[in-house]
Structures are given as structure tokens and as C-alpha cells.
Design a protein around this motif. Structure first.
Motif, PDB file in Angstrom:
ATOM      1  N   THR A  29      -1.180   8.783   4.157  1.00 50.17           N
ATOM      2  CA  THR A  29      -2.162   9.827   3.886  1.00 50.17           C
ATOM      3  C   THR A  29      -1.707  10.660   2.702  1.00 50.17           C
ATOM      4  OG1 THR A  29      -2.677   9.944   6.246  1.00 50.17           O
ATOM      5  CG2 THR A  29      -3.448  11.758   4.876  1.00 50.17           C
ATOM      6  N   LEU A  30      -2.651  11.008   1.862  1.00 50.33           N
ATOM      7  CA  LEU A  30      -2.311  11.746   0.648  1.00 50.33           C
ATOM      8  C   LEU A  30      -3.454  12.681   0.299  1.00 50.33           C
ATOM      9  CD1 LEU A  30       0.054  11.667  -1.384  1.00 50.33           C
ATOM     10  CD2 LEU A  30      -1.258  10.006  -2.703  1.00 50.33           C
ATOM     11  N   VAL A  31      -3.125  13.949   0.046  1.00 56.46           N
ATOM     12  CA  VAL A  31      -4.111  14.916  -0.435  1.00 56.46           C
ATOM     13  C   VAL A  31      -3.626  15.406  -1.787  1.00 56.46           C
ATOM     14  CG1 VAL A  31      -5.311  17.080  -0.020  1.00 56.46           C
ATOM     15  CG2 VAL A  31      -4.680  15.626   1.914  1.00 56.46           C
ATOM     16  N   GLN A  32      -4.453  15.154  -2.814  1.00 53.51           N
ATOM     17  CA  GLN A  32      -4.025  15.457  -4.173  1.00 53.51           C
ATOM     18  C   GLN A  32      -5.105  16.281  -4.886  1.00 53.51           C
ATOM     19  OE1 GLN A  32      -0.637  14.596  -4.160  1.00 53.51           O
ATOM     20  NE2 GLN A  32      -0.946  13.698  -6.202  1.00 53.51           N
ATOM     21  N   PRO A  33      -4.711  17.214  -5.744  1.00 56.68           N
ATOM     22  CA  PRO A  33      -5.712  17.959  -6.518  1.00 56.68           C
ATOM     23  C   PRO A  33      -6.266  17.118  -7.659  1.00 56.68           C
ATOM     24  CG  PRO A  33      -3.497  18.726  -7.037  1.00 56.68           C
ATOM     25  CD  PRO A  33      -3.347  17.743  -5.932  1.00 56.68           C
ATOM     26  N   VAL A  34      -7.471  17.460  -8.053  1.00 53.42           N
ATOM     27  CA  VAL A  34      -8.082  16.811  -9.218  1.00 53.42           C
ATOM     28  C   VAL A  34      -7.166  16.966 -10.430  1.00 53.42           C
ATOM     29  CG1 VAL A  34      -9.986  16.980 -10.859  1.00 53.42           C
ATOM     30  CG2 VAL A  34     -10.448  17.100  -8.424  1.00 53.42           C
ATOM     31  N   GLY A  35      -7.021  15.892 -11.181  1.00 50.94           N
ATOM     32  CA  GLY A  35      -6.198  15.933 -12.382  1.00 50.94           C
ATOM     33  C   GLY A  35      -4.743  15.603 -12.165  1.00 50.94           C
ATOM     34  N   SER A  36      -4.339  15.462 -10.920  1.00 53.74           N
ATOM     35  CA  SER A  36      -2.938  15.139 -10.637  1.00 53.74           C
ATOM     36  C   SER A  36      -2.740  13.624 -10.676  1.00 53.74           C
ATOM     37  CB  SER A  36      -2.534  15.690  -9.273  1.00 53.74           C
ATOM     38  OG  SER A  36      -3.263  15.048  -8.250  1.00 53.74           O
ATOM     39  N   PRO A  37      -1.495  13.165 -10.784  1.00 51.08           N
ATOM     40  CA  PRO A  37      -1.242  11.717 -10.818  1.00 51.08           C
ATOM     41  C   PRO A  37      -1.223  11.122  -9.414  1.00 51.08           C
ATOM     42  CG  PRO A  37       0.802  12.920 -11.092  1.00 51.08           C
ATOM     43  CD  PRO A  37      -0.288  13.952 -11.050  1.00 51.08           C
ATOM     44  N   LEU A  38      -1.261   9.789  -9.399  1.00 47.37           N
ATOM     45  CA  LEU A  38      -1.262   9.060  -8.133  1.00 47.37           C
ATOM     46  C   LEU A  38      -0.309   7.885  -8.210  1.00 47.37           C
ATOM     47  CD1 LEU A  38      -2.608   8.273  -5.328  1.00 47.37           C
ATOM     48  CD2 LEU A  38      -4.088   6.778  -6.696  1.00 47.37           C
ATOM     49  N   SER A  39       0.381   7.638  -7.130  1.00 45.77           N
ATOM     50  CA  SER A  39       1.171   6.418  -7.006  1.00 45.77           C
ATOM     51  C   SER A  39       1.144   5.957  -5.567  1.00 45.77           C
ATOM     52  CB  SER A  39       2.611   6.648  -7.463  1.00 45.77           C
ATOM     53  OG  SER A  39       3.360   5.446  -7.334  1.00 45.77           O
ATOM     54  N   LEU A  40       0.527   4.814  -5.327  1.00 44.96           N
ATOM     55  CA  LEU A  40       0.542   4.161  -4.016  1.00 44.96           C
ATOM     56  C   LEU A  40       1.370   2.895  -4.141  1.00 44.96           C
ATOM     57  CD1 LEU A  40      -3.214   4.400  -2.930  1.00 44.96           C
ATOM     58  CD2 LEU A  40      -1.349   5.962  -2.370  1.00 44.96           C
ATOM     59  N   GLU A  41       2.244   2.675  -3.186  1.00 43.14           N
ATOM     60  CA  GLU A  41       3.133   1.531  -3.271  1.00 43.14           C
ATOM     61  C   GLU A  41       2.907   0.563  -2.118  1.00 43.14           C
ATOM     62  OE1 GLU A  41       6.840   4.044  -5.200  1.00 43.14           O
ATOM     63  OE2 GLU A  41       7.203   2.103  -4.236  1.00 43.14           O
ATOM     64  N   CYS A  42       3.187  -0.679  -2.403  1.00 45.85           N
ATOM     65  CA  CYS A  42       2.979  -1.744  -1.435  1.00 45.85           C
ATOM     66  C   CYS A  42       4.067  -2.789  -1.624  1.00 45.85           C
ATOM     67  CB  CYS A  42       1.603  -2.360  -1.661  1.00 45.85           C
ATOM     68  SG  CYS A  42       1.248  -3.839  -0.717  1.00 45.85           S
ATOM     69  N   THR A  43       4.662  -3.229  -0.529  1.00 46.04           N
ATOM     70  CA  THR A  43       5.628  -4.320  -0.615  1.00 46.04           C
ATOM     71  C   THR A  43       5.324  -5.343   0.471  1.00 46.04           C
ATOM     72  OG1 THR A  43       7.213  -3.191   0.817  1.00 46.04           O
ATOM     73  CG2 THR A  43       7.455  -2.872  -1.552  1.00 46.04           C
ATOM     74  N   VAL A  44       5.616  -6.581   0.152  1.00 46.68           N
ATOM     75  CA  VAL A  44       5.435  -7.683   1.082  1.00 46.68           C
ATOM     76  C   VAL A  44       6.798  -8.285   1.366  1.00 46.68           C
ATOM     77  CG1 VAL A  44       4.316  -9.913   1.469  1.00 46.68           C
ATOM     78  CG2 VAL A  44       3.140  -8.125   0.176  1.00 46.68           C
ATOM     79  N   GLU A  45       7.035  -8.621   2.616  1.00 50.74           N
ATOM     80  CA  GLU A  45       8.303  -9.230   3.007  1.00 50.74           C
ATOM     81  C   GLU A  45       8.048 -10.570   3.667  1.00 50.74           C
ATOM     82  OE1 GLU A  45      10.215  -6.425   5.547  1.00 50.74           O
ATOM     83  OE2 GLU A  45      10.493  -4.921   3.977  1.00 50.74           O
ATOM     84  N   GLY A  46       9.002 -11.466   3.508  1.00 49.19           N
ATOM     85  CA  GLY A  46       8.925 -12.731   4.210  1.00 49.19           C
ATOM     86  C   GLY A  46       8.214 -13.835   3.465  1.00 49.19           C
ATOM     87  N   THR A  47       7.922 -13.634   2.207  1.00 45.61           N
ATOM     88  CA  THR A  47       7.269 -14.658   1.407  1.00 45.61           C
ATOM     89  C   THR A  47       7.658 -14.474  -0.052  1.00 45.61           C
ATOM     90  OG1 THR A  47       5.148 -15.744   0.941  1.00 45.61           O
ATOM     91  CG2 THR A  47       5.170 -13.339   0.951  1.00 45.61           C
ATOM     92  N   SER A  48       7.453 -15.503  -0.845  1.00 44.13           N
ATOM     93  CA  SER A  48       7.772 -15.417  -2.266  1.00 44.13           C
ATOM     94  C   SER A  48       6.534 -15.720  -3.093  1.00 44.13           C
ATOM     95  CB  SER A  48       8.868 -16.430  -2.626  1.00 44.13           C
ATOM     96  OG  SER A  48      10.066 -16.129  -1.965  1.00 44.13           O
ATOM     97  N   ASN A  49       6.473 -15.067  -4.253  1.00 47.34           N
ATOM     98  CA  ASN A  49       5.395 -15.297  -5.206  1.00 47.34           C
ATOM     99  C   ASN A  49       4.006 -15.183  -4.582  1.00 47.34           C
ATOM    100  OD1 ASN A  49       4.460 -15.777  -7.790  1.00 47.34           O
ATOM    101  ND2 ASN A  49       4.364 -17.990  -7.503  1.00 47.34           N
ATOM    102  N   PRO A  50       3.769 -14.098  -3.844  1.00 40.93           N
ATOM    103  CA  PRO A  50       2.428 -13.959  -3.250  1.00 40.93           C
ATOM    104  C   PRO A  50       1.423 -13.498  -4.298  1.00 40.93           C
ATOM    105  CG  PRO A  50       3.708 -11.999  -2.801  1.00 40.93           C
ATOM    106  CD  PRO A  50       4.627 -12.947  -3.552  1.00 40.93           C
TER     107      PRO A  50
END
Lengths: 112, 112
Positions: free
Chosen positions: A10-31
Motif C-alpha cells: 500500500t502506498l499513499v503519495q502526493p501528486v508530483g512525487s516519484p514512485l517506485s514499485l518493486e517486484c521479484t520472482v524466485e524459483g525460475t530463470s529468465n522469466p
């Protein structure tokens, strides 16, 4: 077995601010990796997908961008958020030659 | 271009009653077909998929779906609905070019 992790939840950000959402996958290669957006009460919209490190295809870029710095890491970013960026963002993956897409738990973004 | 239509935005059924959620697709060849379920605030979970072979496929949680080529349909069914089945259901279609399209979703409400 393969798992996908996405944060923050969950993320609450003001207008004009930056964003970074991260995602990682485990247990597989080259998805294949995907970012989807789901607006309230609507279906899923594909934003970006990647078939390899540094390879990003953009479907609806708007003010968003994606990067894949490592094989199993996918990042959704923005330099300046808009109110219209509010929504539910889902990271997903599939095997390189596979047809089934598996989703993360999603990230709620509210831009205020 | 391929597309997916879920004609019913919202369906209400009584607990214990049977369920059928409709899905129609538009695609030149036989696509890969999927049904996903999404509980509120969560990611999408794969219920079942059809690639080829037997046109009646079984999935998790007692769901099944039948591919009918003549009708371009892939309807989801369950003989007896449980209260925990209340969720949003998405039909999806994928071609050979890494392009997956989702329907707008059907929200299922289960009455006690």
C-alpha cells in the motif's frame, strides 16, 4: 516452486512525487515479467512487459516507466505522479516459453 | 485484434446454487484460455486453463470450464457455490505473440 513478491502493498503519495514499485520472482530463470494496472471496478491493463534484462516493451507508458536491472527483478517508476495514476498495480510473470501468467499480490497506490 | 467479453458485470447467486459465468472471445485461431479469480484487495489466482485436448477442463476449488469453438466461448461453471466463492472473476485469452487480454470481469455475490 516459484514465488513472486511485490512491494510495497500500500502506498499513499502526493501528486508530483516519484514512485517506485518493486517486484521479484524466485524459483525460475529468465522469466517474462509484466506490470498491469487495474483501475477501480475495471479490468486489467497491460502497462509494460519484459522478455529479458534491459528489454522493456511499453503498452501504455503515460508518465510511467519500467526497468529490469536483474533477471528476476522488475521495477515500475514515475518521476511525477498524477491523480490518475491511482489504482491497483499487479506484477506478474510467465516462463520464457510458457503461456500461463502468474500474479503477485498487488500494490494499492493512492495519489492525493 | 483479439478481445474478450464477459457479458455479466455482476451476478448474485444463493449459496448452494449452481453458477455459470460467461466468456466470449474474438480470435482467428484457437487461443489459450484462462479463468482467474480475484478476492478484494488481492492479486489474481489462476483457476484453470485450456490449451488443447479435452474441451472440458477442471480447475481448483471445484470449478470447471468448457471450451466451445463454435460459440467462441469458454464459460466457467460450478455445481454448488460456497460463500467463499464471492470474488471477481476474469476470463483471459492469449495468442502466440505474448499478448494476453483480459475481460472486464464479473463480480460474484453469494447470498446466504
Amino acid at each position: 516452486s516459484q514465488t513472486i513478491h511485490q512491494w510495497p502493498a500500500t502506498l499513499v503519495q502526493p501528486v508530483g512525487s516519484p514512485l517506485s514499485l518493486e517486484c521479484t520472482v524466485e524459483g525460475t530463470s529468465n522469466p517474462n515479467l509484466y506490470w498491469y494496472r487495474q483501475a477501480a471496478g475495471r479490468g486489467l491493463q497491460l502497462l509494460f512487459y519484459s522478455v529479458g534484462i534491459g528489454q522493456i516493451s511499453s503498452e501504455v507508458p503515460q508518465n510511467l516507466s519500467a526497468s529490469r536491472p536483474q533477471d528476476r527483478q522488475f521495477i515500475l517508476s514515475s518521476k511525477k505522479l498524477l491523480l490518475s495514476n491511482s489504482g491497483f498495480y499487479l506484477c506478474a510473470w510467465s516462463r520464457y516459453s510458457g503461456n500461463t501468467i502468474y500474479f503477485g499480490e498487488g500494490s494499492w497506490l493512492t495519489v492525493v | 485484434a483479439q478481445s474478450v467479453t464477459q457479458p455479466d458485470i455482476h451476478i448474485t447467486v444463493s449459496e448452494g446454487a449452481s453458477l455459470e459465468l460467461r466468456c466470449n472471445y474474438s480470435y482467428g485461431a484457437t487461443p489459450y484460455l484462462f479463468w482467474y479469480v480475484q478476492s478484494p484487495g488481492q492479486g489474481l489466482q489462476l483457476l484453470l486453463k485450456y490449451f488443447s485436448g479435452d474441451t472440458l477442463v477442471q480447475g481448483i476449488k471445484g470449478f470447471e470450464a468448457e471450451f466451445k469453438r463454435s460459440q467462441s466461448s469458454f464459460n466457467l461453471r460450478k455445481p454448488s457455490v460456497h460463500w467463499s466463492d464471492a470474488a471477481e472473476y476474469f476470463c483471459a485469452v492469449r495468442n502466440n505473440n505474448n499478448d494476453m487480454r483480459f475481460g472486464a470481469g464479473t463480480r460474484l455475490t453469494v447470498k446466504p
